[in-house]
Design an enzyme around this catalytic site. Structure first.
Site, PDB file in Angstrom:
ATOM      1  N   LYS A 267       1.096  -1.071   0.052  1.00  0.00           N
ATOM      2  CA  LYS A 267       0.115   0.272   0.014  1.00  0.00           C
ATOM      3  C   LYS A 267       0.938   1.222  -0.315  1.00  0.00           C
ATOM      4  O   LYS A 267       2.039   1.302   1.340  1.00  0.00           O
ATOM      5  CB  LYS A 267      -0.644  -0.551   0.833  1.00  0.00           C
ATOM      6  CG  LYS A 267      -1.519   1.169   1.268  1.00  0.00           C
ATOM      7  CD  LYS A 267      -2.638   1.480   2.563  1.00  0.00           C
ATOM      8  CE  LYS A 267      -3.214   2.459   2.938  1.00  0.00           C
ATOM      9  NZ  LYS A 267      -3.771   2.640   4.037  1.00  0.00           N
ATOM     10  N   ASP A 272      -1.916   9.684   3.205  1.00  0.00           N
ATOM     11  CA  ASP A 272      -4.337   9.390   3.500  1.00  0.00           C
ATOM     12  C   ASP A 272      -4.915  11.155   4.884  1.00  0.00           C
ATOM     13  O   ASP A 272      -4.561  10.439   6.200  1.00  0.00           O
ATOM     14  CB  ASP A 272      -4.319   8.763   4.953  1.00  0.00           C
ATOM     15  CG  ASP A 272      -5.830   7.728   5.045  1.00  0.00           C
ATOM     16  OD1 ASP A 272      -6.359   8.825   3.993  1.00  0.00           O
ATOM     17  OD2 ASP A 272      -6.175   6.615   5.963  1.00  0.00           O
ATOM     18  N   LYS A 279      -9.424  12.768   8.381  1.00  0.00           N
ATOM     19  CA  LYS A 279      -9.814  11.916   9.609  1.00  0.00           C
ATOM     20  C   LYS A 279      -9.638  14.339  11.148  1.00  0.00           C
ATOM     21  O   LYS A 279      -9.280  14.503  10.738  1.00  0.00           O
ATOM     22  CB  LYS A 279      -8.142  11.700   9.490  1.00  0.00           C
ATOM     23  CG  LYS A 279      -8.264  10.668   8.737  1.00  0.00           C
ATOM     24  CD  LYS A 279      -6.905   9.921   8.908  1.00  0.00           C
ATOM     25  CE  LYS A 279      -6.322   8.775   7.926  1.00  0.00           C
ATOM     26  NZ  LYS A 279      -6.850   7.620   8.821  1.00  0.00           N
ATOM     27  N   ASP A 290       1.556   6.474   5.395  1.00  0.00           N
ATOM     28  CA  ASP A 290       0.441   5.275   5.012  1.00  0.00           C
ATOM     29  C   ASP A 290       0.989   4.614   4.009  1.00  0.00           C
ATOM     30  O   ASP A 290       0.073   4.084   3.639  1.00  0.00           O
ATOM     31  CB  ASP A 290      -0.786   5.781   4.891  1.00  0.00           C
ATOM     32  CG  ASP A 290      -2.170   4.772   5.259  1.00  0.00           C
ATOM     33  OD1 ASP A 290      -1.733   3.853   5.519  1.00  0.00           O
ATOM     34  OD2 ASP A 290      -3.071   4.980   4.183  1.00  0.00           O
ATOM     35  N   ASP A 349     -12.227   7.439   4.211  1.00  0.00           N
ATOM     36  CA  ASP A 349     -11.108   7.233   4.288  1.00  0.00           C
ATOM     37  C   ASP A 349     -10.964   5.619   4.177  1.00  0.00           C
ATOM     38  O   ASP A 349      -9.689   5.084   5.096  1.00  0.00           O
ATOM     39  CB  ASP A 349     -11.354   7.436   5.978  1.00  0.00           C
ATOM     40  CG  ASP A 349      -9.874   7.951   6.671  1.00  0.00           C
ATOM     41  OD1 ASP A 349      -8.682   7.622   5.658  1.00  0.00           O
ATOM     42  OD2 ASP A 349      -9.894   7.884   7.927  1.00  0.00           O
ATOM     43  N   GLU A 351      -9.619   3.920   2.178  1.00  0.00           N
ATOM     44  CA  GLU A 351      -8.563   4.534   0.527  1.00  0.00           C
ATOM     45  C   GLU A 351      -8.179   2.889   0.844  1.00  0.00           C
ATOM     46  O   GLU A 351      -7.819   2.330  -0.890  1.00  0.00           O
ATOM     47  CB  GLU A 351      -8.510   5.539   0.481  1.00  0.00           C
ATOM     48  CG  GLU A 351      -6.654   5.593   1.006  1.00  0.00           C
ATOM     49  CD  GLU A 351      -7.094   5.306   2.743  1.00  0.00           C
ATOM     50  OE1 GLU A 351      -7.808   5.570   3.488  1.00  0.00           O
ATOM     51  OE2 GLU A 351      -5.703   4.751   2.896  1.00  0.00           O
ATOM     52  N   ARG A 353      -7.727  -0.155   0.496  1.00  0.00           N
ATOM     53  CA  ARG A 353      -8.378  -0.868   0.055  1.00  0.00           C
ATOM     54  C   ARG A 353      -9.243  -0.700  -1.342  1.00  0.00           C
ATOM     55  O   ARG A 353      -8.863  -2.025  -2.485  1.00  0.00           O
ATOM     56  CB  ARG A 353      -9.314  -1.736   0.912  1.00  0.00           C
ATOM     57  CG  ARG A 353      -9.966  -1.544   0.844  1.00  0.00           C
ATOM     58  CD  ARG A 353     -11.547  -1.488   2.035  1.00  0.00           C
ATOM     59  NE  ARG A 353     -11.554  -1.686   4.179  1.00  0.00           N
ATOM     60  CZ  ARG A 353     -11.555  -1.501   4.692  1.00  0.00           C
ATOM     61  NH1 ARG A 353     -12.425  -1.835   4.414  1.00  0.00           N
ATOM     62  NH2 ARG A 353     -11.087  -0.670   5.850  1.00  0.00           N
TER      63      ARG A 353
HETATM   64  N1  BES Z   1      -3.948   4.807   7.232  1.00  0.00           N
HETATM   65  C1  BES Z   1      -5.741   4.123   7.965  1.00  0.00           C
HETATM   66  C2  BES Z   1      -5.354   3.121   8.590  1.00  0.00           C
HETATM   67  C3  BES Z   1      -4.458   3.382   9.759  1.00  0.00           C
HETATM   68  C4  BES Z   1      -5.230   4.257  11.343  1.00  0.00           C
HETATM   69  C5  BES Z   1      -3.222   3.105  10.149  1.00  0.00           C
HETATM   70  C6  BES Z   1      -4.455   4.842  12.247  1.00  0.00           C
HETATM   71  C7  BES Z   1      -2.462   3.869  11.574  1.00  0.00           C
HETATM   72  C8  BES Z   1      -3.574   3.995  12.651  1.00  0.00           C
HETATM   73  C9  BES Z   1      -6.617   3.790   7.163  1.00  0.00           C
HETATM   74  O1  BES Z   1      -6.256   3.992   5.427  1.00  0.00           O
HETATM   75  C10 BES Z   1      -8.466   3.891   6.918  1.00  0.00           C
HETATM   76  O2  BES Z   1      -8.077   5.282   7.471  1.00  0.00           O
HETATM   77  N2  BES Z   1      -8.779   3.256   8.336  1.00  0.00           N
HETATM   78  C11 BES Z   1     -10.074   2.959   8.555  1.00  0.00           C
HETATM   79  C12 BES Z   1     -11.117   2.288   7.883  1.00  0.00           C
HETATM   80  C13 BES Z   1     -12.194   2.591   8.251  1.00  0.00           C
HETATM   81  C14 BES Z   1     -12.615   3.672   7.944  1.00  0.00           C
HETATM   82  C15 BES Z   1     -13.778   1.312   7.658  1.00  0.00           C
HETATM   83  C16 BES Z   1     -10.381   3.236  10.450  1.00  0.00           C
HETATM   84  O3  BES Z   1      -9.249   2.147  10.181  1.00  0.00           O
HETATM   85  O4  BES Z   1     -10.234   3.806  10.480  1.00  0.00           O
HETATM   86 ZN    ZN Z   2      -4.754   4.611   4.875  1.00  0.00          ZN
HETATM   87 MN    MN Z   3      -7.649   5.795   5.655  1.00  0.00          MN
END
Ligand code: BES
Ligand code: ZN
Ligand code: MN
Length: 507
Positions: A267, A272, A279, A290, A349, A351, A353
């Site tokens: 990835k 992000d 966020k 990210d 968010d 994104e 996947r």
């Molecule tokens: N890059 C983030 C995941 C992340 C968040 C990694 C904080 C480390 C610390 C990912 O893109 C994301 O935002 N995931 C969301 C998914 C949700 C919206 C289903 C998450 O984990 O909040």
């Molecule tokens: Zn992300």
């Molecule tokens: Mn995200």
């Protein structure tokens, strides 16, 4: 730093500093014992006076020890002998290196590598020592106008082994350790670089440079190429950003020509923000990390190339920023992925996947032996496993086992979670084939369930490194994980892969 391997008696080493261990309470290790005898009980006298207990992480620097050739002797605390394991071994090496770097001498001779570590052989100890040294000395000061200088830095380290017949094994393990360390350093540097420098185009340039210096194949696809391929879920993430997306393909062709490759997919979100589903502000800077999955793919390919692994490996990196903007994808938008499956984007968010699923479809063309994707995918994984273990999910238990074992060997551990069909229900959408989020429960699993819908053509595993790729707080910085796990996975695979004809010994 220069490294070498040696076997020989500690009191006879002409070195700025010889490093030996002391167990708790006040028990000399074998090498320390030898020095003590040559020095007429100089060391045991010091212990008796109570200057050193032998606690893990402690050390004591001695000058003018009689009967030894070295200028200094460094005693390093090992903790209780019964409890001396991998973690304590690593702590001892790190303590020694930190201390050596602060003393006046330019070189050090480590006898810690002779200590017995339960279930671990010489190769493991040497590899780990090399990794710990690199890790301890790593600094990221590229963006500071004034660099902190070490007055008389350590320049040369010698690792000692007990027997002469271990030298060849140890040399080999040292080369492996240094290759993995170089891969980790690359992954850390890329991770630590901020989003305004480390953009998708920057990652592509890095891939080109790596290809040039290590004789790898490289292809970089731009937006037009991605449009032609129908990578619309990937492109939907890129829509809000002014930075152009890149799709990177790197090939290490160390194996038999035509042999199926191991494919690594990383990835590469270089920042992000969450997109329209923005966020919150706190700690948002950490979303420059990210792209650590991408960085680990580049790092692992570097390690594989340095080790000249007799294996075909393909690294694939979908890379873009995730930003809000007038053209950005909106919650509720429905997008058709490269696979033809449609996705309702309920949260912009989620994104990772969306860029990975198109990459997972793209890699079908390599007819892979197996595919492993690496991603800072879910905050839920940090809640589940903290900062210790990487999350692992797979559609094949053999592949999962291999990765778990590689993680154990590398001391870069992963833990498996279930990828049961029951969780797929959470991704139901009224308007498309699937939604891109599955609600609060089991967030790491539903993210993997989403990816699983694009991986039915091959054996596939997913590593969620959201908790392990970087550290927060005052020691904020990339860890270089899971380059060690992935490197060991490839090393193990290379052992059982058919060998290229040119390299096979002929009778
Ligand atoms: N890059 C983030 C995941 C992340 C968040 C990694 C904080 C480390 C610390 C990912 O893109 C994301 O935002 N995931 C969301 C998914 C949700 C919206 C289903 C998450 O984990 O909040
Ligand atoms: Zn992300
Ligand atoms: Mn995200």
């Amino acid at each position: 730093m220069e490294f070498s391997i040696k076997s020989g008696s500690p009191e006879k080493q002409r070195s700025a500093c010889v490093v030996v261990g002391v167990f708790e309470p006040r028990k000399l290790s074998a090498a320390a014992e030898v020095i003590d005898n040559a020095a007429h009980q100089f060391l045991s006298d010091i212990l008796r006076r109570g200057d050193m207990e032998g606690k893990s992480g402690s050390c004591l620097l001695l000058h003018g020890v009689p009967g030894v050739e070295a200028d200094r002797i460094l005693l390093v605390g090992l903790g209780k002998e019964r409890e001396f394991r991998e973690k304590e071994y690593r702590t001892a090496v790190a303590t020694a290196v930190r201390q050596l770097n602060e003393t006046g001498g330019f070189d050090g001779t480590l006898y810690l590598t002779e200590l017995a570590v339960k279930k671990r052989d010489v190769a493991w100890k040497i590899r780990q020592a090399a990794l710990v040294v690199q890790e301890t000395l790593y600094r990221f000061d590229r963006l500071k106008s004034k660099k902190e200088e070490v007055r008389r830095p350590l320049r040369k380290l010698t690792f000692c082994v007990t027997r002469r017949n271990e030298l060849a094994t140890a040399e080999n393990a040292l080369a492996e350790g240094l290759a993995i360390a170089a891969g980790m350093d690359l992954a850390k540097d890329l991770g630590n670089l901020p989003g305004n420098i480390c953009t998708p185009s920057y990652l592509a340039d890095q891939a080109r440079q790596l290809a040039k210096s290590h004789a790898l194949g490289v292809d970089i696809l731009d937006r037009a190429d991605m449009e032609k391929l129908g990578m619309h879920t990937l492109l939907s993430v890129a829509r809000g950003s002014h930075e152009p997306p890149r799709f990177i393909v790197l090939r290490h062709s160390g194996g038999v020509s035509g042999a199926k490759p191991v494919v690594l997919v990383g990835k590469g979100i270089t920042f992000d923000s969450g997109g329209i589903s923005l966020k919150p502000g706190a700690e948002m800077d950490e979303m420059k990390y990210d792209m650590c999955g991408a960085a680990s793919v580049l790092g692992t390919l570097k390690a594989a190339a340095m080790m000249k692994l007799p294996l075909n490996v393909v690294g694939v990196i979908p890379s873009t920023e995730n930003m809000p903007g007038g053209a950005a994808t909106k919650p509720g938008d429905v997008i058709t992925s490269m696979s033809g499956q449609t996705v309702e984007i309920l949260n912009t968010d989620a994104e990772g996947r969306l860029i990975l699923c198109d990459a997972l479809t793209y890699v079908e063309r390599f007819d892979p032996e197996c595919v492993v994707d690496i991603a800072t995918l879910t905050g839920a994984c940090v809640i589940a496993l903290g900062h210790v273990a990487t999350g692992l999910l797979a559609n094949n238990d053999g592949l999962a086992r291999e990765l778990l074992d590689a993680g154990q060997d590398a001391y870069d551990r992963a833990w498996q979670m279930p990828l049961w069909d029951d969780y797929q229900e959470q991704l139901k959408s009224n308007f498309a084939d699937m939604a891109n989020i599955g609600g609060r429960p089991a967030g790491t699993i539903t993210a993997a369930c989403f990816l699983a819908r694009f991986t039915d053509k091959y054996y596939w595993a997913h590593l969620d490194i959201a908790g392990t790729a970087w550290r927060s707080g005052k020691d904020k910085g990339a860890t270089g994980r899971p380059v060690p796990l992935l490197s060991h996975f490839l090393m193990d695979r290379a052992k059982s892969a058919p060998k290229p004809v040119a390299k096979r010994k002929r009778g």
